[in-house]
Each structure stands twice: as C-alpha cells, then as structure tokens.
Write an enzyme that holds these catalytic residues in place. Structure first.
Site: not given
Ligand code: FPP
Length: 265
Positions: A41, A89
């Site tokens: 996250d 998501n």
């Molecule tokens: C959370 O950060 C992350 C996600 C919803 C997606 C996770 C994806 C990756 C780590 C990259 C792609 C994955 C792979 C396997 C290549 P957020 O967007 O919720 O962050 P925030 O809470 O700060 O908004």
C-alpha cells in the site's frame, strides 16, 4: 556488533539505536515464515509526495515487487503472496485501472525470464476470469512456464477479495453436498482449505502491510487466522530488502502461542 538472537531468545527488547535492519545474516533460516503475505500500500501517496501521477508510484511499486520477490527467494521463504489488485480496486478511476492492467501485463512479459533464472514459480489467486483477456493470457502463460520451479511460489492476488473467496468456497462445497459427494459432517477445515484459491499453500505466518494503515482490507481472511501482523509506515515504493529484513527480525522476536500458554510451548 550485536547478535540479535541473544536478545530474541531471552525476549530482551532490542537496543533502539541498533542498526540491525541491513544485516540479513542475523535472520535465522529455521525461523523464517513459510508463508509471507504482503499488502502493498502507499503507491499513490508516494507519487503525490514526488509531485507525480499515481501511476508513477505503481511503476516504482512494480520494481519493488521484483526486488522483494528476489530477496524472499534468496532468503528461502517458500511461499510469498502479494496483494496486487483487489475486487474493490475495480472502482478506481478507469484510467488508473487501465494503467495498472497495462503495467501488470508488461511486468509479466518481462518477469518470466527472471523468474526462470531464480527458480521462482508464479501463481495467481482471485477472480481471474474478470481480468482483461490480455492480462489473463500473459498470466496463464507465465504460470505454465514457471510451474516446475521449486524455490519460492509467488502468488499474485489479482481481482482478489477474501469474502468472495469464502463465498465461492461455500458454493463449491454446497454443490458437492447437493450432488451427494459430501455430507455436511464431512466438511472439515481440510475440505474448506481445498476449496480456497490457496489450496495447497500453507497458512500465512506473517502478514506485512505498508503505508501506516492498520487494516486487513479483505485479504486472505481464512488463511491469516494465526498470522503475525506487521504494520509499517514505510510506503510500498520505499519498501527495500532492508525493510523486509527488519520485518523478519521483528517476527522472529515474537512468541507464537497458537492459543497455548508460554509454558506449554
Ligand atoms: C496500493 O497503493 C497499491 C495498489 C492498489 C496496487 C499494487 C500494485 C503494485 C505494487 C504494482 C504492480 C504490481 C505488480 C505485481 C507488477 P495505493 O494506490 O492504494 O496507494 P495510496 O493508498 O497511497 O493511494
């Protein structure tokens, strides 16, 4: 030079100034989690801090995914499960969902070679049928190509939701009962386990969540029953192998009682 295990075994608090995080040799191989799960996250906030678009954070996040997979396999952790995309998501802005799917597809194309080199098996859990067909195809191809690898099994949770997983498990078992293949009494924890996406994967020993949020967010609800939980303020794009070492040392310093008393262990 301090030996962390002198402290760990006697349950003495660690000296606060000890710079132990970057000393992987202090990690005891026998006490590693068999199954490590991570809620990655903070990509969005990380990007915002840099004055960039959210996808910039996801891109850096994907690089970290590669590093952490490599580190977990080098340390000898047999199962690693990463929350990459939740059922919830799908409700993000369309552009961000598309960018994430595109990133995933690019990642899969590039990653297979590295996984082969490191003997890593790729697995996926979730409602995979709901993924765009391009991503699904890349995914199945990567899973097929790496299926005989034996170091670490990396499960990407994609279009994954814990309640959805429990729901499909219930429906699957109900159908078996209806067909006369199973009686209600034959529904055991083992039968339930077999009907989950994680099937033969052992329960989670350690669950890490980055970025300061202290919640489970519908991740692996059955599988985390006795997991140790580790929350860190570090944002996912800053979660280096040193941060992983720190989490593992913290885990190894805990006493896991599984409902027993200290004296019974
Ligand atoms: C959370 O950060 C992350 C996600 C919803 C997606 C996770 C994806 C990756 C780590 C990259 C792609 C994955 C792979 C396997 C290549 P957020 O967007 O919720 O962050 P925030 O809470 O700060 O908004």
């Amino acid at each position: 030079d301090i030996n962390i295990f002198r402290f760990a075994k006697k349950n003495i608090p660690l000296p606060l100034d000890s710079n132990f995080a970057d000393k992987p040799m202090n990690i005891e191989k026998e006490m590693l989690p068999k199954h490590l799960a991570i809620i990655m996250d903070g990509n969005g906030r990380w990007a915002k801090q840099q004055g960039k678009q959210r996808i910039f954070g996801h891109e850096k996040g994907a690089k970290i995914v590669r590093e952490i997979i490599q580190e977990a396999s080098q340390l000898g952790i047999p199962y690693l499960t990463l929350y990459a995309f939740s059922t919830e998501n799908w409700n993000r802005p369309k552009l961000e969902v598309e960018a994430l799917m595109h990133l995933l597809s690019r990642y899969l194309q590039k990653e297979v070679a590295i996984m082969q080199k490191n003997n890593i098996r790729l697995n996926a859990i979730g409602d995979l049928e709901s993924l765009p067909s391009k991503v699904r195809k890349e995914l199945y191809k990567a899973m097929e190509q790496t299926k005989d690898n034996t170091s670490t099994t990396v499960s990407l949770a994609l279009a994954y939701g814990g309640q959805q997983e429990l729901l499909q498990m219930t429906q699957q078992l109900a159908r078996k009962v209806q067909q006369g293949l199973l009686t209600p009494e034959q529904i055991t924890p083992q039968e339930i386990q077999k009907a989950l996406y994680t099937q033969e994967i052992p329960p989670v020993d350690l669950l890490i969540r980055t970025s300061g949020e202290c919640r489970i967010s519908n991740f692996l609800l059955w599988q985390i029953a006795y997991a140790e939980l580790y929350f860190t303020d570090v944002l996912w794009p800053d979660f280096t192998p040193e941060q992983l070492h720190k989490a593992l040392l913290n885990y190894q310093n805990r006493e896991r009682r599984f409902g027993k008393t200290s004296e019974q262990l």
